[in-house]
Design a protein around this motif. Structure first.
Motif, PDB file in Angstrom:
ATOM      1  N   LEU A  23      40.013  47.058  52.355  1.00 13.54           N
ATOM      2  CA  LEU A  23      39.557  45.725  51.954  1.00 13.54           C
ATOM      3  C   LEU A  23      38.548  45.775  50.804  1.00 13.54           C
ATOM      4  O   LEU A  23      38.727  45.062  49.806  1.00 13.54           O
ATOM      5  CB  LEU A  23      38.972  44.986  53.163  1.00 13.54           C
ATOM      6  CG  LEU A  23      38.499  43.550  52.908  1.00 13.54           C
ATOM      7  CD1 LEU A  23      39.637  42.705  52.334  1.00 13.54           C
ATOM      8  CD2 LEU A  23      37.977  42.928  54.202  1.00 13.54           C
ATOM      9  N   PRO A  24      37.501  46.602  50.887  1.00 10.66           N
ATOM     10  CA  PRO A  24      36.578  46.684  49.737  1.00 10.66           C
ATOM     11  C   PRO A  24      37.265  47.170  48.464  1.00 10.66           C
ATOM     12  O   PRO A  24      36.978  46.689  47.371  1.00 10.66           O
ATOM     13  CB  PRO A  24      35.513  47.687  50.208  1.00 10.66           C
ATOM     14  CG  PRO A  24      35.578  47.638  51.701  1.00 10.66           C
ATOM     15  CD  PRO A  24      37.021  47.412  52.036  1.00 10.66           C
ATOM     16  N   TYR A  25      38.199  48.132  48.623  1.00  9.02           N
ATOM     17  CA  TYR A  25      38.895  48.681  47.460  1.00  9.02           C
ATOM     18  C   TYR A  25      39.775  47.628  46.794  1.00  9.02           C
ATOM     19  O   TYR A  25      39.916  47.597  45.561  1.00  9.02           O
ATOM     20  CB  TYR A  25      39.755  49.877  47.900  1.00  9.02           C
ATOM     21  CG  TYR A  25      40.358  50.655  46.762  1.00  9.02           C
ATOM     22  CD1 TYR A  25      39.688  51.733  46.201  1.00  9.02           C
ATOM     23  CD2 TYR A  25      41.611  50.308  46.239  1.00  9.02           C
ATOM     24  CE1 TYR A  25      40.236  52.453  45.149  1.00  9.02           C
ATOM     25  CE2 TYR A  25      42.165  51.014  45.187  1.00  9.02           C
ATOM     26  CZ  TYR A  25      41.476  52.082  44.640  1.00  9.02           C
ATOM     27  OH  TYR A  25      42.015  52.782  43.591  1.00  9.02           O
ATOM     28  N   ALA A  26      40.381  46.757  47.624  1.00  8.94           N
ATOM     29  CA  ALA A  26      41.337  45.769  47.107  1.00  8.94           C
ATOM     30  C   ALA A  26      40.681  44.472  46.663  1.00  8.94           C
ATOM     31  O   ALA A  26      41.370  43.566  46.188  1.00  8.94           O
ATOM     32  CB  ALA A  26      42.385  45.463  48.189  1.00  8.94           C
ATOM     33  N   MET A  27      39.367  44.361  46.796  1.00  9.21           N
ATOM     34  CA  MET A  27      38.688  43.091  46.548  1.00  9.21           C
ATOM     35  C   MET A  27      38.963  42.540  45.151  1.00  9.21           C
ATOM     36  O   MET A  27      39.176  41.333  44.976  1.00  9.21           O
ATOM     37  CB  MET A  27      37.181  43.253  46.759  1.00  9.21           C
ATOM     38  CG  MET A  27      36.431  41.930  46.759  1.00  9.21           C
ATOM     39  SD  MET A  27      37.044  40.746  47.990  1.00  9.21           S
ATOM     40  CE  MET A  27      36.607  41.606  49.505  1.00  9.21           C
ATOM     41  N   SER A  28      38.982  43.404  44.162  1.00  6.57           N
ATOM     42  CA  SER A  28      39.230  42.943  42.798  1.00  6.57           C
ATOM     43  C   SER A  28      40.613  42.303  42.675  1.00  6.57           C
ATOM     44  O   SER A  28      40.767  41.226  42.093  1.00  6.57           O
ATOM     45  CB  SER A  28      39.104  44.108  41.810  1.00  6.57           C
ATOM     46  OG  SER A  28      39.337  43.662  40.489  1.00  6.57           O
ATOM     47  N   ASP A  29      41.638  42.962  43.226  1.00  7.77           N
ATOM     48  CA  ASP A  29      43.009  42.417  43.178  1.00  7.77           C
ATOM     49  C   ASP A  29      43.115  41.121  43.966  1.00  7.77           C
ATOM     50  O   ASP A  29      43.812  40.187  43.560  1.00  7.77           O
ATOM     51  CB  ASP A  29      43.999  43.444  43.725  1.00  7.77           C
ATOM     52  CG  ASP A  29      44.255  44.579  42.749  1.00  7.77           C
ATOM     53  OD1 ASP A  29      44.519  44.300  41.574  1.00  7.77           O
ATOM     54  OD2 ASP A  29      44.181  45.743  43.166  1.00  7.77           O
ATOM     55  N   ILE A  30      42.438  41.064  45.112  1.00  8.28           N
ATOM     56  CA  ILE A  30      42.471  39.857  45.932  1.00  8.28           C
ATOM     57  C   ILE A  30      41.889  38.679  45.163  1.00  8.28           C
ATOM     58  O   ILE A  30      42.460  37.571  45.142  1.00  8.28           O
ATOM     59  CB  ILE A  30      41.692  40.068  47.251  1.00  8.28           C
ATOM     60  CG1 ILE A  30      42.392  41.113  48.121  1.00  8.28           C
ATOM     61  CG2 ILE A  30      41.561  38.750  48.013  1.00  8.28           C
ATOM     62  CD1 ILE A  30      41.595  41.522  49.337  1.00  8.28           C
ATOM     63  N   LEU A  31      40.763  38.899  44.512  1.00  6.50           N
ATOM     64  CA  LEU A  31      40.104  37.823  43.774  1.00  6.50           C
ATOM     65  C   LEU A  31      40.912  37.409  42.552  1.00  6.50           C
ATOM     66  O   LEU A  31      40.923  36.229  42.176  1.00  6.50           O
ATOM     67  CB  LEU A  31      38.695  38.261  43.371  1.00  6.50           C
ATOM     68  CG  LEU A  31      37.729  38.458  44.553  1.00  6.50           C
ATOM     69  CD1 LEU A  31      36.404  39.031  44.070  1.00  6.50           C
ATOM     70  CD2 LEU A  31      37.501  37.142  45.282  1.00  6.50           C
ATOM     71  N   VAL A  32      41.602  38.368  41.936  1.00  3.47           N
ATOM     72  CA  VAL A  32      42.500  38.021  40.828  1.00  3.47           C
ATOM     73  C   VAL A  32      43.596  37.083  41.329  1.00  3.47           C
ATOM     74  O   VAL A  32      43.900  36.058  40.707  1.00  3.47           O
ATOM     75  CB  VAL A  32      43.125  39.289  40.200  1.00  3.47           C
ATOM     76  CG1 VAL A  32      44.276  38.902  39.273  1.00  3.47           C
ATOM     77  CG2 VAL A  32      42.090  40.071  39.423  1.00  3.47           C
TER      78      VAL A  32
END
Length: 254
Positions: free
Chosen positions: A169-178
């Motif tokens: 989840l922390p690693y994917a946060m950037s993609d999620i927010l995009v």
């Protein structure tokens, strides 16, 4: 936005309005089809004075936020299931791939038959429009997690759930927010079609009613207002993301 970029943006906007005004004044296009900027501006001022434009903005904003929230929640849950319970993915992934290729507008008639012409159908259109960019980016973020980080989690005895919340989840946060930012933009793009379904208020209804009354100036006002409100919402979202990701320029949010 830096000063140089703001100046360039101002120049482009002023140039566009100038060309619009010249085309209208020279009679290249009928004023019925393309009213002069001054007429559109006067119409906007009148709508601001009466307060009707603010009521439509408020109603559309609430619908967009509801649809966006539901789409984000559904996308996150299904993406999480795909990682934590991969066998369950087989039950719905092909269905999602099928729906991804179906334009939300083509489902309006079906939604009306199922839910009537109330708020559920309108919000449903927004959900269907915003869901897939959020879901696909969220899945991408989860799947592309650094394998070495996952191996470290295994060494520390992390379960799939712990590994998901503490590493993926922390690693994917950037993609999620995009994905969320794209989905938010799609939500505003969907509001017109959503509010054309027997709505009595909202920016989409205002545009449709103005078109029926041959008020091109009000149609343009509605389009401009949706663009401005959507842009402001996007910039606020980008600002928040910039804080979360520790720097907007580094993460491409300018």
């Amino acid at each position: 936005m830096n000063k140089n970029k703001m100046i360039k943006t101002t120049i482009s906007v002023v140039s566009l309005i100038t060309v619009w005004g010249l085309v209208s004044k020279m009679g290249v296009v009928s004023s019925y089809i393309l009213p002069a900027p001054v007429k559109v501006l006067n119409t906007l001022f009148k709508m601001v004075q009466t307060g009707e434009i603010f009521e439509d903005i408020h109603i559309s904003y609430i619908r967009v936020l509801k649809g966006f929230f539901i789409a984000t929640l559904a996308a996150f849950i299904l993406a999480m299931i795909r990682i934590i319970l991969p066998k369950w993915n087989d039950y719905y992934e092909n269905v999602l791939q099928f729906l991804k290729n179906v334009p939300p507008l083509s489902l309006i008639s079906l939604l009306i038959l199922w839910f009537g012409i109330g708020e559920t159908t309108k919000i449903g259109i927004i959900v269907l429009t915003a869901f897939f960019p959020i879901y696909l980016n969220t899945v991408k973020g989860f799947i592309s997690c650094d394998k070495k980080l996952l191996e470290v989690g295994e060494i520390y005895g992390y379960s799939k759930v712990n590994s998901f919340f503490k590493i993926r989840l922390p690693y994917a946060m950037s993609d999620i927010l995009v994905g969320m930012r794209i989905g938010l933009g799609y939500s505003w793009r969907a509001i017109i079609s959503a509010e054309m379904i027997a709505a009595s208020a909202g920016l989409g209804h205002m545009i449709l009613f103005a078109q029926q009354m041959s008020r091109t100036d009000k149609v343009i006002v509605g389009i401009l207002v949706i663009g401005v409100v959507g842009y402001i919402t996007d910039r606020l979202f980008a600002f928040i993301i910039g804080k979360v990701l520790k720097g907007s320029e580094k993460n491409g949010w300018d």
